[in-house]
Design a protein around this motif. Structure first.
Motif, PDB file in Angstrom:
ATOM      1  N   THR A 451       0.851  -1.182   0.000  1.00 41.05           N
ATOM      2  CA  THR A 451       0.000   0.000   0.000  1.00 41.05           C
ATOM      3  C   THR A 451       0.885   1.230   0.000  1.00 41.05           C
ATOM      4  N   VAL A 452       0.536   2.167  -0.861  1.00 43.01           N
ATOM      5  CA  VAL A 452       1.252   3.443  -0.863  1.00 43.01           C
ATOM      6  C   VAL A 452       0.508   4.345   0.116  1.00 43.01           C
ATOM      7  N   VAL A 453       1.179   4.686   1.195  1.00 41.36           N
ATOM      8  CA  VAL A 453       0.501   5.512   2.204  1.00 41.36           C
ATOM      9  C   VAL A 453       0.842   6.972   1.946  1.00 41.36           C
ATOM     10  N   VAL A 454      -0.191   7.754   1.701  1.00 43.72           N
ATOM     11  CA  VAL A 454       0.016   9.181   1.453  1.00 43.72           C
ATOM     12  C   VAL A 454      -0.233   9.949   2.754  1.00 43.72           C
ATOM     13  N   GLU A 455      -1.219   9.507   3.487  1.00 48.43           N
ATOM     14  CA  GLU A 455      -1.636  10.223   4.693  1.00 48.43           C
ATOM     15  C   GLU A 455      -1.983   9.201   5.774  1.00 48.43           C
ATOM     16  N   ASP A 456      -1.504   9.439   6.994  1.00 46.44           N
ATOM     17  CA  ASP A 456      -1.904   8.585   8.103  1.00 46.44           C
ATOM     18  C   ASP A 456      -2.973   9.325   8.914  1.00 46.44           C
ATOM     19  N   PRO A 457      -4.197   8.803   8.924  1.00 50.73           N
ATOM     20  CA  PRO A 457      -5.292   9.566   9.562  1.00 50.73           C
ATOM     21  C   PRO A 457      -5.091   9.763  11.059  1.00 50.73           C
ATOM     22  N   TYR A 458      -4.258   8.949  11.691  1.00 52.93           N
ATOM     23  CA  TYR A 458      -4.071   9.096  13.141  1.00 52.93           C
ATOM     24  C   TYR A 458      -2.985  10.126  13.497  1.00 52.93           C
ATOM     25  N   GLU A 459      -2.309  10.653  12.455  1.00 52.66           N
ATOM     26  CA  GLU A 459      -1.227  11.608  12.784  1.00 52.66           C
ATOM     27  C   GLU A 459      -1.738  13.028  12.812  1.00 52.66           C
TER      28      GLU A 459
END
Ligand code: IMP
Length: 459
Positions: A451-459
């Motif tokens: 998975t290409v992670v662009v944004e981590d919603p928990y950060e």
């Protein structure tokens, strides 16, 4: 804070992988609707786990909560827990006392009603898990709740009320002798009492039952992070989907509040991530304006397997994407991405981010299309109509994108968004623009590492 994961299409968008990815930062993973009709595949340490009821976070040592909006088949619950235990895991699963229980007669009735409907081509193509009949009894105020399993007097009273009604339904309405059924005990008060009382004792002994609202509120007050794992998808939501080809619960984001007892404000304070599959699949009947081929028995009016370029393409995508039902093994119908559907979904759920899955499956095609809008009664429309009949009349207007090549997707996942082939990025950016929602993640393979992670919603 909370992160709510919602399927933006017809289910099977690959939510399990995203829950698995982002759920790492969560302490609690809760389901808020549905039951063992869901099919979640989680790949962990080379092992593939197929779960239909237990929240997929349980595979990674999270506390799994089945909220009050769920319908619980205790047989499935304990089977899945045992399977995980046999694989060396120690799942911590809590079940809402307010959740409703799927009883064996619900499954039987699900099957009978589908058979009857199929005589006039009206079957929904349910998973046969008794989901609809259980929610019917919940709304009809004759259901049995998890809390009732803990109190033998209440359990007996509830069964004595409801079972004779179900027996009469089978015998007098459907004209089937209960004794001729495969499982006549499904309609026997004593047999049901004995089995389900035991489930109640086990739930109690293992301290598995909770008030989901207070449990989750307390967890958040203690600083724990919560993820809501939506099952199914927006277009099979009982209110916002294409009725009657829907499931009987609310997979949409509002369901996360009602189905757990946290307020809508709590859900809205967090993130709501829409999971989009880069093409479209559907299990069962109902319209699919961007459908490429057809599946006999499911595609309306399609009685014989056809051939032709689009059929070939549908078969190719089905095989590449492994598009067979997780729960039932049925081949899924395949189509191009449907933007009117996604605009509806983005509006109903209020997505704050998108995770787009399976762009690797489309790699190698010369051309990738999307249904950008529909023609309906001589007008161009940009969202799906409210009735299924009108939706069935819609014809998709397609836009074409240049295809992208097969590449080393693991390397892409490591290198990040800019390593995604340019044509695929053009496709993704069209999607983000049309839905006015940023891309948070791009799935390029089945494992969560892919998975290409662009944004981590928990950060
Ligand atoms: P039920 O939820 O078993 O009552 O099925 C109702 C409809 O929802 C049928 O068309 C099913 O194929 C569909 N459905 C239920 N669960 C899922 C799922 O997890 N993925 C995709 N479709 C589903």
């Amino acid at each position: 804070m909370t992160v709510t994961i919602v399927g933006s299409q017809l289910g099977d968008e690959g939510k399990g992988g995203v829950v698995d990815l982002y759920g790492d930062a969560a302490d609690v993973v809760a389901r808020y609707q549905g039951g063992d009709n869901a099919g979640h595949t989680v790949v962990h340490d080379g092992e593939t786990y197929k779960l239909s009821l237990v929240p997929s976070g349980a595979v990674r040592g999270k506390i799994g909560v089945l909220g009050n909006g769920c319908v619980i088949n205790p047989r499935t619950l304990f089977d899945e827990i045992s399977t995980l235990q046999e694989k060396g895991l120690d799942p911590d699963v809590r079940v809402a006392e307010r959740a409703h229980v799927i009883l064996p007669f619900h499954r039987v009735l699900d099957g009978i009603e589908e058979d009857v409907k199929s005589e006039s081509d009206q079957e929904v193509g349910t998973t046969g898990r008794g989901i609809g009949p259980t929610y019917e009894d919940k709304a009809g105020r004759r259901g049995v709740r998890i809390g009732d399993l803990l109190d033998p007097d209440v359990l007996r009273e509830r069964l004595e009320y409801v079972v004779p009604q179900k027996r009469a339904l089978v015998e007098d309405v459907y004209d089937i002798a209960v004794e001729d059924l495969d499982d006549p005990d499904a309609f026997d008060v004593d047999a049901l009492f004995e089995e389900f009382r035991e489930f109640g004792q086990r739930l109690e002994e293992e301290e598995m039952t909770v008030n989901a609202s207070t449990f989750l509120t307390d967890a958040m007050a203690d600083g724990q992070t919560v993820m809501f794992e939506g099952a199914q998808g927006t277009i099979i939501d009982i209110d916002h989907g294409n009725y009657p080809y829907v499931t009987s619960s609310n997979p949409t984001a509002g369901g996360a509040a009602v189905g757990t007892g946290l307020s809508p404000g709590v859900i809205a304070d967090g993130e709501v991530i829409g999971i989009v599959k880069a093409y479209l699949t559907r299990v069962g009947s109902g319209p699919l304006p961007t459908e490429l081929g057809g599946v006999v028995g499911d595609t309306p009016g399609y009685d014989e397997q056809g051939d032709g370029e689009n059929e070939e393409l549908a078969t190719y995508i089905r095989e590449e994407g492994g598009e067979y039902g997780t729960v039932t093994g049925r081949p899924r119908r395949v189509g191009w991405l449907d933007m009117p559907m996604l605009r509806h979904s983005a509006r109903v759920n209020g997505f704050t981010g998108l995770a787009v899955n399976h762009i690797d499956v489309l790699a190698g095609l010369d051309e990738v299309k999307v249904g950008h809008s529909y023609d309906h009664e001589g007008e161009e429309i940009f969202t799906i109509p409210s009735t299924t009949e009108q939706w069935g009349e819609c014809e998709a207007n397609f836009r074409s994108f240049d295809g992208w090549p097969e590449v080393d997707w693991e390397a892409v996942a490591e290198d990040g968004y800019d390593a995604i082939p340019e044509n695929a990025r053009t496709y993704l950016e069209y999607l983000a623009d049309e839905l006015d929602t940023p891309i948070y993640a791009v799935g390029v393979g089945p494992g969560r590492e892919e998975t290409v992670v662009v944004e981590d919603p928990y950060e």
